[in-house]
Design an enzyme around this catalytic site. Structure first.
Site, PDB file in Angstrom:
ATOM      1  N   TRP A 274      -0.711  -7.403  -6.527  1.00  0.00           N
ATOM      2  CA  TRP A 274      -0.956  -6.546  -7.692  1.00  0.00           C
ATOM      3  C   TRP A 274       0.295  -5.788  -8.115  1.00  0.00           C
ATOM      4  O   TRP A 274       0.601  -5.660  -9.302  1.00  0.00           O
ATOM      5  CB  TRP A 274      -2.096  -5.582  -7.400  1.00  0.00           C
ATOM      6  N   ASN A 275       1.057  -5.289  -7.138  1.00  0.00           N
ATOM      7  CA  ASN A 275       2.281  -4.568  -7.489  1.00  0.00           C
ATOM      8  C   ASN A 275       3.265  -5.472  -8.224  1.00  0.00           C
ATOM      9  O   ASN A 275       3.845  -5.093  -9.246  1.00  0.00           O
ATOM     10  CB  ASN A 275       2.943  -4.002  -6.233  1.00  0.00           C
ATOM     11  N   SER A 276       3.477  -6.676  -7.702  1.00  0.00           N
ATOM     12  CA  SER A 276       4.408  -7.612  -8.334  1.00  0.00           C
ATOM     13  C   SER A 276       3.954  -7.990  -9.731  1.00  0.00           C
ATOM     14  O   SER A 276       4.759  -8.107 -10.663  1.00  0.00           O
ATOM     15  CB  SER A 276       4.555  -8.870  -7.476  1.00  0.00           C
TER      16      SER A 276
ATOM     17  N   HIS B 297       0.822  -1.206   0.000  1.00  0.00           N
ATOM     18  CA  HIS B 297       0.000   0.000   0.000  1.00  0.00           C
ATOM     19  C   HIS B 297       0.858   1.259   0.000  1.00  0.00           C
ATOM     20  O   HIS B 297       0.504   2.258  -0.622  1.00  0.00           O
ATOM     21  CB  HIS B 297      -0.925   0.009   1.221  1.00  0.00           C
TER      22      HIS B 297
ATOM     23  N   ASP C 291      -6.912 -10.433  -2.986  1.00  0.00           N
ATOM     24  CA  ASP C 291      -7.136 -10.268  -4.417  1.00  0.00           C
ATOM     25  C   ASP C 291      -6.300 -11.204  -5.275  1.00  0.00           C
ATOM     26  O   ASP C 291      -6.482 -11.275  -6.491  1.00  0.00           O
ATOM     27  CB  ASP C 291      -6.841  -8.825  -4.826  1.00  0.00           C
TER      28      ASP C 291
ATOM     29  N   GLU D 108       4.599  -5.170 -12.119  1.00  0.00           N
ATOM     30  CA  GLU D 108       6.035  -5.074 -12.396  1.00  0.00           C
ATOM     31  C   GLU D 108       6.465  -6.125 -13.418  1.00  0.00           C
ATOM     32  O   GLU D 108       7.236  -5.834 -14.340  1.00  0.00           O
ATOM     33  CB  GLU D 108       6.821  -5.245 -11.098  1.00  0.00           C
TER      34      GLU D 108
END
Length: 482
Positions: free
Chosen positions: A377-379, A31, A398, A382
Site C-alpha cells: 500500500w505504501n509503494s 507499518h 492486501d 507513492e
C-alpha cells in the site's frame, strides 16, 4: 493552515496535561513509516495539547537507533515524538508466521507484559497514556487497553477496500469466500462495492493451502473485528477520498467513527525510516544519465525473498524488453546465492542492481517510466502521488486487492498473475512492461490517468482537505475526551 489547525483544536477548556497517545506498530517498514508519520502529524497539530510515543518491536527499534550503543532499548526522541521498544519474547518479526500455538501464546503474554510496563513507566514519568493507537490486528494491544482502561483507536494502514473485505468476511461472507476459494474467476459482490474476483481478495481470506501464517492472521483479525463490534472504537484509515470515496461511504455505518486521514508515507527525507542500509552505488547519478520515462524501476518491498528461478525470469524479461532498469534486491531477500546478480550484470542487460534505495527519490526522478511493484500500500500510494504507472505483481496479504485497484478501478497500470508455483514468468512480465512503457494507446491512457490522480492528490494536500482536517477533528475528540 497550521494556525487554523491550532485554533481549531484549542477551542474550549484546555486539559491540565497534554493528551498522550501511545502508537503501537509491527516492527516492519510498511507499518513503521505510516505510524511514525501519523505520530508526527498528531504532535504537530498542537504540541501543547498532544504528545505521541511510538512503540515497535525491540529488534526494529534497535535497527532504527543503532547509534545508541550504550542503551539501544531505552526511550529516545527525535524532538517531535518519543520512541520506546516493546518485546514479544522473540523480537524477530519474521518468526511470527512459524511460531507454534504455545509460542504464540507466550509471545502474546510477553508483549502484554512489556507494553503494560511501558504504560506504567510513562505514567511514573509524569506522562500517563490517555489513548492507545494500534496498527491493524495486534491482540496484545487490545489486552493492554482493556486491562488499563485506556481508550483504543484502530489505525487501518491498508486500503478501505481491504477493510471492507475483512469486515464482510467476519460478517456473513466467510463461508462464501471459502466455498469458492479454488475458483479464481468467481466474483464476490460485497455491499456498496464493485464485484471482486476471488484472486483479488486479500490472500489470507481465500487461502487453500492451510498455511500457518494465514491461520494466524485470520485469527488475529477475527479478534480485532470482535473487539470493534463490541467496543466501537474510532478507526483511522490511511487512504484518500479521491481514491476510495464510494468504499469509504459504504464502510462508515459499520463503525462508530471512521476518519480518512490521507497518505501517511511521504515526508521529509530526514523523517523517513529505512530499516535497511541504502546502497552506496550512485543510483541517482545513474538515473541522471537516462532520458525521460526510459527506466523500469523494480522493487518488491521489504519482505519478499527471491529464488534463483525468479531472478532469472525477471532478467529474461528485462533482456527481452531492452529498457534500462533499476532493481532493488536486498542481501537478506535472497533465498539462494545470487551474488552473480549484483556483481556481474553486464552491459547487455543495461541495468543496475542495488541493495536498497530511497524510493521516493527514485520514483520522483523523470527518467523512471514505470514501477514493477508487489503492490504494497505504501509503494502504491507513492507511485500515485508521484504519477508513475505501475506493473502490479502482487504476492500476498492486501496486495491482490491493491493490484485490482491499480488495474481495474484506477486504471493506472497492468497486472501480472503468478503461475501455479508462485513465480512471475518473464515472458508474461515482459508483455506488461511493454504495454506500460510503450508508445501505444493503452500506455497513453494509463499515463493520463496516473497524472490525473497525481494532480488530485496534490490539490487535496494543498487545500488541506479530508486527510488533515479529519486528523484535526480526531485529535480534538481525543483531547476533549480526556
Amino acid at each position: 493552515m497550521a494556525n487554523a489547525a491550532n485554533q481549531h483544536t484549542c477551542d474550549g477548556p484546555q486539559p491540565s496535561a497534554p493528551t498522550h497517545i501511545l502508537i503501537v506498530a509491527y516492527g516492519i517498514q510498511s507499518h513503521i513509516n505510516p505510524a511514525q508519520n501519523l505520530a508526527h502529524r498528531l504532535a504537530r497539530i498542537d504540541a501543547s495539547s498532544v504528545m505521541c510515543t511510538l512503540s515497535i518491536h525491540a529488534s526494529a527499534h534497535r535497527r532504527m537507533f543503532s547509534s545508541l550503543i550504550a542503551s539501544p532499548d531505552e526511550e529516545t526522541t527525535d524532538g517531535i515524538i518519543s520512541y520506546v521498544p516493546f518485546s514479544d519474547g522473540f523480537d524477530d518479526i519474521s518468526k511470527l508466521s512459524i511460531l507454534s500455538g504455545d509460542e504464540r501464546a507466550r509471545s502474546r503474554c510477553t508483549s502484554f507484559e512489556s507494553l503494560s510496563a511501558i504504560v506504567s513507566q510513562l505514567a511514573a514519568r509524569g506522562r500517563p497514556v490517555t489513548c492507545i493507537v494500534c496498527t491493524m490486528a495486534m491482540p496484545p494491544v487490545l489486552d493492554v487497553a482493556r486491562k488499563n482502561g485506556i481508550p483504543l483507536v484502530v489505525f487501518w494502514n491498508q486500503p478501505a477496500t481491504v477493510l471492507a473485505a475483512y469486515y464482510h468476511y467476519y460478517h456473513g461472507y466467510r463461508e462464501l469466500f471459502a466455498s469458492h476459494a479454488s475458483d479464481p474467476s468467481y466474483e464476490v459482490v460485497l455491499p456498496g462495492m464493485q464485484p471482486l474476483c476471488i484472486r483479488s481478495l486479500p490472500s489470507f481470506l481465500v487461502d487453500v493451502t492451510n498455511d500457518k501464517l494465514s491461520s494466524f492472521v485470520v485469527e488475529g483479525f477475527q479478534e480485532l473485528f470482535e473487539f470493534m463490534d463490541r467496543e466501537k472504537p474510532k478507526v483511522l484509515v490511511n487512504t484518500l477520498n479521491v481514491l476510495e470515496a464510494a468504499t469509504l461511504t459504504a464502510v462508515q455505518p459499520y463503525f462508530q467513527e471512521v476518519f480518512t486521514i490521507g497518505h501517511l508515507v511521504a515526508g521529509s527525507a530526514k523523517e523517513r525510516i529505512h530499516m535497511f542500509q541504502r546502497d552506496k552505488k550512485n543510483y541517482m547519478e545513474w538515473l541522471d544519465t537516462h532520458s525521460e520515462r526510459s527506466v523500469v524501476y523494480i522493487s518488491f518491498g521489504s519482505i519478499l525473498t527471491y529464488s534463483k528461478r525468479q531472478v532469472d525470469e525477471i532478467l529474461h524479461c528485462m533482456q527481452e524488453c531492452e529498457w534500462p532498469f533499476l532493481w532493488v534486491v536486498r542481501k537478506d531477500g535472497r533465498e539462494e546465492d545470487l551474488s552473480y546478480l549484483v556483481d556481474n550484470i553486464d552491459d547487455h542487460h543495461n541495468g543496475i542492481v542495488i541493495e536498497w534505495c530511497d524510493q521516493l527519490d527514485v520514483l520522483s526522478h523523470p527518467s523512471v517510466g514505470c514501477f514493477v511493484t508487489q503492490c504494497g500500500w505504501n509503494s502504491t500510494l507513492e507511485a500515485l502521488e508521484l504519477g508513475v504507472p505501475m506493473v502490479a505483481v502482487p504476492n500476498w496479504s492486501d496486495q491482490p486487492t491493491i493490484a485490482y485497484l491499480v488495474e481495474k478501478e484506477w486504471m493506472v497500470g497492468t497486472r501480472v498473475y503468478r503461475n501455479d508455483e508462485g513465480v512471475i514468468v518473464g515472458t508474461e512480465l515482459a508483455k506488461s512492461v511493454k504495454i506500460v512503457m510503450g508508445d501505444n494507446e493503452v500506455a497513453t491512457k494509463i499515463r493520463e490517468r496516473v497524472n490525473s490522480f497525481k494532480h488530485k492528490i496534490h490539490e487535496e494536500a494543498i487545500r488541506g482537505e479530508t486527510g488533515q482536517r479529519s486528523l484535526q477533528i480526531f485529535a480534538k475528540t481525543i483531547i476533549e475526551s480526556d
